[in-house]
Design an enzyme around this catalytic site. Sequence first.
Site, mmCIF file in Angstrom:
data_model
loop_
_atom_site.group_PDB
_atom_site.id
_atom_site.type_symbol
_atom_site.label_atom_id
_atom_site.label_comp_id
_atom_site.label_asym_id
_atom_site.label_seq_id
_atom_site.Cartn_x
_atom_site.Cartn_y
_atom_site.Cartn_z
ATOM 1 N N MET A 227 0.850 -1.194 0.000
ATOM 2 C CA MET A 227 0.000 0.000 0.000
ATOM 3 C C MET A 227 0.890 1.251 0.000
ATOM 4 O O MET A 227 0.435 2.341 0.328
ATOM 5 C CB MET A 227 -0.931 -0.012 1.208
ATOM 6 C CG MET A 227 -1.855 -1.237 1.185
ATOM 7 S SD MET A 227 -3.424 -1.001 2.031
ATOM 8 C CE MET A 227 -2.868 -0.691 3.672
ATOM 9 N N GLY A 228 2.162 1.056 -0.343
ATOM 10 C CA GLY A 228 3.061 2.207 -0.479
ATOM 11 C C GLY A 228 3.591 2.708 0.846
ATOM 12 O O GLY A 228 3.517 2.036 1.875
ATOM 13 N N HIS B 112 9.089 1.149 3.342
ATOM 14 C CA HIS B 112 10.134 1.185 4.370
ATOM 15 C C HIS B 112 11.033 -0.026 4.170
ATOM 16 O O HIS B 112 10.861 -0.793 3.211
ATOM 17 C CB HIS B 112 9.513 1.225 5.774
ATOM 18 C CG HIS B 112 8.467 0.170 5.999
ATOM 19 N ND1 HIS B 112 8.766 -1.171 6.058
ATOM 20 C CD2 HIS B 112 7.120 0.258 6.146
ATOM 21 C CE1 HIS B 112 7.661 -1.860 6.263
ATOM 22 N NE2 HIS B 112 6.637 -1.024 6.300
ATOM 23 N N HIS C 28 9.521 -3.420 3.335
ATOM 24 C CA HIS C 28 9.179 -3.611 1.920
ATOM 25 C C HIS C 28 10.448 -3.842 1.104
ATOM 26 O O HIS C 28 10.472 -4.656 0.183
ATOM 27 C CB HIS C 28 8.464 -2.378 1.359
ATOM 28 C CG HIS C 28 7.157 -2.065 2.013
ATOM 29 N ND1 HIS C 28 6.944 -0.916 2.736
ATOM 30 C CD2 HIS C 28 5.988 -2.746 2.036
ATOM 31 C CE1 HIS C 28 5.704 -0.902 3.181
ATOM 32 N NE2 HIS C 28 5.099 -1.998 2.776
ATOM 33 N N LYS D 193 5.344 -9.829 9.439
ATOM 34 C CA LYS D 193 4.786 -8.921 10.439
ATOM 35 C C LYS D 193 3.257 -9.009 10.406
ATOM 36 O O LYS D 193 2.599 -8.976 11.436
ATOM 37 C CB LYS D 193 5.234 -7.492 10.179
ATOM 38 C CG LYS D 193 4.425 -6.567 11.012
ATOM 39 C CD LYS D 193 5.021 -5.249 11.243
ATOM 40 C CE LYS D 193 4.003 -4.396 11.916
ATOM 41 N NZ LYS D 193 2.868 -4.133 11.011
ATOM 42 N N GLN E 293 -2.369 -12.148 7.901
ATOM 43 C CA GLN E 293 -2.562 -11.867 6.473
ATOM 44 C C GLN E 293 -1.841 -12.927 5.626
ATOM 45 O O GLN E 293 -2.388 -13.452 4.652
ATOM 46 C CB GLN E 293 -2.032 -10.477 6.147
ATOM 47 C CG GLN E 293 -1.938 -10.185 4.652
ATOM 48 C CD GLN E 293 -1.616 -8.745 4.359
ATOM 49 O OE1 GLN E 293 -2.490 -7.904 4.438
ATOM 50 N NE2 GLN E 293 -0.396 -8.445 3.995
HETATM 51 O O1 PAF Z 1 0.054 -5.708 3.494
HETATM 52 C C1 PAF Z 1 -0.395 -4.821 2.746
HETATM 53 O O2 PAF Z 1 0.241 -3.810 2.480
HETATM 54 C C2 PAF Z 1 -1.780 -4.988 2.149
HETATM 55 O O3 PAF Z 1 -2.637 -5.611 3.037
HETATM 56 C C3 PAF Z 1 -1.785 -5.696 0.788
HETATM 57 C C4 PAF Z 1 -1.279 -7.127 0.905
HETATM 58 C C5 PAF Z 1 -0.913 -4.942 -0.193
HETATM 59 C C6 PAF Z 1 -3.200 -5.751 0.221
HETATM 60 O O4 PAF Z 1 -3.733 -4.478 0.066
#
Ligand code: PAF
Length: 292
Positions: free
Chosen positions: A33-34, A37, A40, A152, A156
């Site tokens: 989601m941008g 950091h 990512h 983290k 998910q």
């Molecule tokens: O972890 C995230 O940033 C979001 O939940 C994802 C996996 C990009 C889905 O929008």
Amino acid sequence: MPDISIITSVREMREWTAAARAEGATISFVPTMGFLHEGHASLMREGRKRGDLLVLSIFVNPTQFGVGEDFESYPRNLSRDSEIARACGVDIIFAPDAREMYPAGFQTWVNVETVSLPLCGASRPGHFRGVTTVVAKLFNIVKPTFAFFGEKDFQQLTVIRRMVDDLNMEVEVVGLPTVREADGLAMSSRNSYLSAAERKSALCLSRALDAASTLYRSGVVSVARMREEVMGILGREPEARIDYVEFRDGENLEERELADDRTVLALAVRIGSTRLIDNVIVGRGITWKEKC
Ligand code: PAF
């Protein structure tokens, strides 16, 4: 170095992918989601190593935010993100807008049932339905060979692995360890909401995880005993308000009363108005620079 290309349309992204696959290229994909950091960056670097091509998506997905959550205020900075992506060797950024992903008439959802229910699923109803729907759409558009997610967001990752298995999706999901600041705070785009004092308070999460896994590794398997330790540490932090402290099986997320090597301790704690999550596989433990 030339500017990195940003694709905003689904059609163009599909054409790019189709051309890449026609040439036999493997595609690594990092959905985000941008407000990138170091966490990512670790996913992008691993993606760069594993695939011939590396795609990053940046999309603040409205359907995974509940009413009153931080969708509007979620930090965004596409030009800074592009620089970071370029440094990590990303070939293309897919950054659609909400109308592109959810055009008028949209009405199809992907819902993973049991593992979406506890933890963040209980605190944020509908959250994982939004996540799995958008990730399924992104997988259909990008058609990656590998997709990278951080541990983290442990639940998910579990939910996405379940979806990929259940729906026979042809992508290898790769989970990578949480990246921490030198003082133990797990990297998160939401850390930018914390004041200096709150940021200090937020260290109670990693301290609590560390204390529980240290107990486990010294031979304590009683979840009640570990919970007592965690509650004590979080309870001594005046800024912290506990959302959940849960010990779950690391694969099916079932509750645990006795821990084993794959038990995960997952926390969600509000520091001021910022909700932070973090976790540890108790058998593995966590380390950070200043602790070493
Ligand atoms: O972890 C995230 O940033 C979001 O939940 C994802 C996996 C990009 C889905 O929008």
